[in-house]
Each structure stands twice: as C-alpha cells, then as structure tokens.
Motif scaffolding. Structure first.
Motif, PDB file in Angstrom:
ATOM      1  N   UNK A  42      24.697  32.760  -8.060  1.00 55.47           N
ATOM      2  CA  UNK A  42      25.024  33.651  -6.953  1.00 55.47           C
ATOM      3  C   UNK A  42      25.547  32.905  -5.745  1.00 55.47           C
ATOM      4  N   UNK A  43      24.975  31.738  -5.473  1.00 57.40           N
ATOM      5  CA  UNK A  43      25.465  30.920  -4.353  1.00 57.40           C
ATOM      6  C   UNK A  43      26.880  30.414  -4.615  1.00 57.40           C
ATOM      7  N   UNK A  44      27.175  30.079  -5.860  1.00 52.00           N
ATOM      8  CA  UNK A  44      28.528  29.636  -6.194  1.00 52.00           C
ATOM      9  C   UNK A  44      29.537  30.774  -6.015  1.00 52.00           C
ATOM     10  N   UNK A  45      29.144  31.998  -6.406  1.00 52.08           N
ATOM     11  CA  UNK A  45      30.028  33.145  -6.191  1.00 52.08           C
ATOM     12  C   UNK A  45      30.232  33.411  -4.701  1.00 52.08           C
ATOM     13  N   UNK A  46      29.174  33.298  -3.926  1.00 50.93           N
ATOM     14  CA  UNK A  46      29.285  33.495  -2.479  1.00 50.93           C
ATOM     15  C   UNK A  46      30.201  32.445  -1.860  1.00 50.93           C
ATOM     16  N   UNK A  47      30.074  31.204  -2.303  1.00 55.09           N
ATOM     17  CA  UNK A  47      30.954  30.136  -1.819  1.00 55.09           C
ATOM     18  C   UNK A  47      32.413  30.454  -2.138  1.00 55.09           C
ATOM     19  N   UNK A  48      32.681  30.947  -3.340  1.00 57.84           N
ATOM     20  CA  UNK A  48      34.064  31.290  -3.714  1.00 57.84           C
ATOM     21  C   UNK A  48      34.613  32.406  -2.835  1.00 57.84           C
ATOM     22  N   UNK A  49      33.786  33.397  -2.529  1.00 59.47           N
ATOM     23  CA  UNK A  49      34.273  34.491  -1.681  1.00 59.47           C
ATOM     24  C   UNK A  49      34.554  33.995  -0.264  1.00 59.47           C
ATOM     25  N   UNK A  74      29.738  39.984  -7.494  1.00 59.04           N
ATOM     26  CA  UNK A  74      29.044  39.185  -8.512  1.00 59.04           C
ATOM     27  C   UNK A  74      27.890  38.392  -7.893  1.00 59.04           C
ATOM     28  N   UNK A  75      28.079  37.913  -6.680  1.00 54.53           N
ATOM     29  CA  UNK A  75      27.007  37.215  -5.982  1.00 54.53           C
ATOM     30  C   UNK A  75      25.823  38.147  -5.750  1.00 54.53           C
ATOM     31  N   UNK A 134      39.784  39.061  -4.618  1.00 57.47           N
ATOM     32  CA  UNK A 134      38.936  37.894  -4.876  1.00 57.47           C
ATOM     33  C   UNK A 134      37.633  37.954  -4.107  1.00 57.47           C
ATOM     34  N   UNK A 135      37.714  38.308  -2.832  1.00 57.80           N
ATOM     35  CA  UNK A 135      36.493  38.405  -2.032  1.00 57.80           C
ATOM     36  C   UNK A 135      35.583  39.497  -2.570  1.00 57.80           C
ATOM     37  N   UNK A 136      36.147  40.653  -2.887  1.00 57.34           N
ATOM     38  CA  UNK A 136      35.331  41.771  -3.368  1.00 57.34           C
ATOM     39  C   UNK A 136      34.660  41.457  -4.707  1.00 57.34           C
ATOM     40  N   UNK A 137      35.402  40.858  -5.609  1.00 56.47           N
ATOM     41  CA  UNK A 137      34.843  40.558  -6.929  1.00 56.47           C
ATOM     42  C   UNK A 137      33.735  39.517  -6.826  1.00 56.47           C
ATOM     43  N   UNK A 138      33.999  38.427  -6.123  1.00 52.84           N
ATOM     44  CA  UNK A 138      33.005  37.358  -6.068  1.00 52.84           C
ATOM     45  C   UNK A 138      31.805  37.719  -5.200  1.00 52.84           C
TER      46      UNK A 138
END
Length: 162
Positions: free
Chosen positions: A86-93, A63-64, A56-60
C-alpha cells in the motif's frame, strides 16, 4: 505411485499455465504499454498528459486504500507485507502528482516568453521521467501483489491432491 506422480506433474503444469496467463501476461502488457508510453512522451513529445495523471493517481490511490484496508484483516506477517504494498502504491500516486506539476510548468513555460528553452527542457524531461518512473513502480508493485496472491491461493493445502 506412478499415478500420483502424473497427477502432480499435471497439477504443476496447470498451475504454470494459469500463473503465466494471470501473472506473467500482466507483466508483458505492462512492458508493451510502457514502451508505448515512453514513445508517446519522449519521442512524439505529447505534453498533454493530464488525463494520464488523473488515471494514474486514481488507480494507485485506490489500490493503496484497498491494501491498507485489507491488511487490517490479516495476521501480522501478511499485514506488514500488504501495508508495504500500500505504501508503494501511495508513493506511485504521489510521483504522478509531481509529474503533473512539472508538466504544468512545461506547458506554461512554452506559452510564456519569460522562460528559456533550458527550463522547458528540464521540466519536460523531468515530468516524463516522473511519469515513467511512477508507471513502472506502480506496475511492478501490481505484479508483486498478483504473484503473492497467486502463490497464496495455490499453496493452500486444500488445493493439493492427496
């Protein structure tokens, strides 16, 4: 006149079929995997979710990075949209990492006799909630990005029949 109407209806039908197979099918797969993940974490109590955190961390995070890099090549309105994605992906990671820390506390509290069952329950349900929240937040962001890219591709003037 009647021929142009049939061509437009046919084009809209084909557009809907392609959008359903690309964008909406992702949403359906996201919901199915989310139900499986929910059952895996909360019903069957599988606590060894460290590989989930890695993936999950690697994917998001990737993508960020892609969104931030690609946004530099776009105009200002598109750049703001892609930077937000990109900020939303970073938040998810980052939420995946927080869930991993809570899961680590959960695993170690079970093996140590110093921790109570209350701390175990709090860390277990918190870690699971963070994983599920990060999964659905990141998956929803992917859906928004796919929908935006599909609309951008299909609304191109060159794709329409004149």
């Amino acid at each position: 006149m009647k021929g142009k109407l049939h061509e437009k209806v046919f084009f809209l039908f084909i557009r809907f079929v392609i959008k359903f197979s690309v964008v909406y099918s992702f949403l359906i797969m996201l919901l199915i995997f989310g139900v499986y993940l929910f059952g895996d974490i909360f019903i069957f109590h599988r606590e060894k979710s460290i590989p989930l955190t890695y993936y999950g961390f690697a994917i998001f995070a990737a993508l960020s990075n892609i969104c931030f890099s690609y946004s530099r090549n776009c105009d200002s309105k598109e750049q703001i949209f892609l930077t937000g994605i990109g900020e939303r992906f970073l938040f998810s990671s980052i939420v995946f990492l927080i869930g991993s820390i809570l899961n680590y506390i959960n695993i170690n509290s079970k093996s140590s006799s110093n921790y109570s069952s209350f701390i175990y329950s709090i860390s277990f349900y918190s870690a699971g909630s963070f994983f599920m929240g990060a999964f659905f937040h990141g998956g929803g962001t992917i859906y928004v990005l796919l929908d935006h890219l599909f609309e951008k591709i299909t609304l191109n003037k060159e794709n329409y029949i004149e």
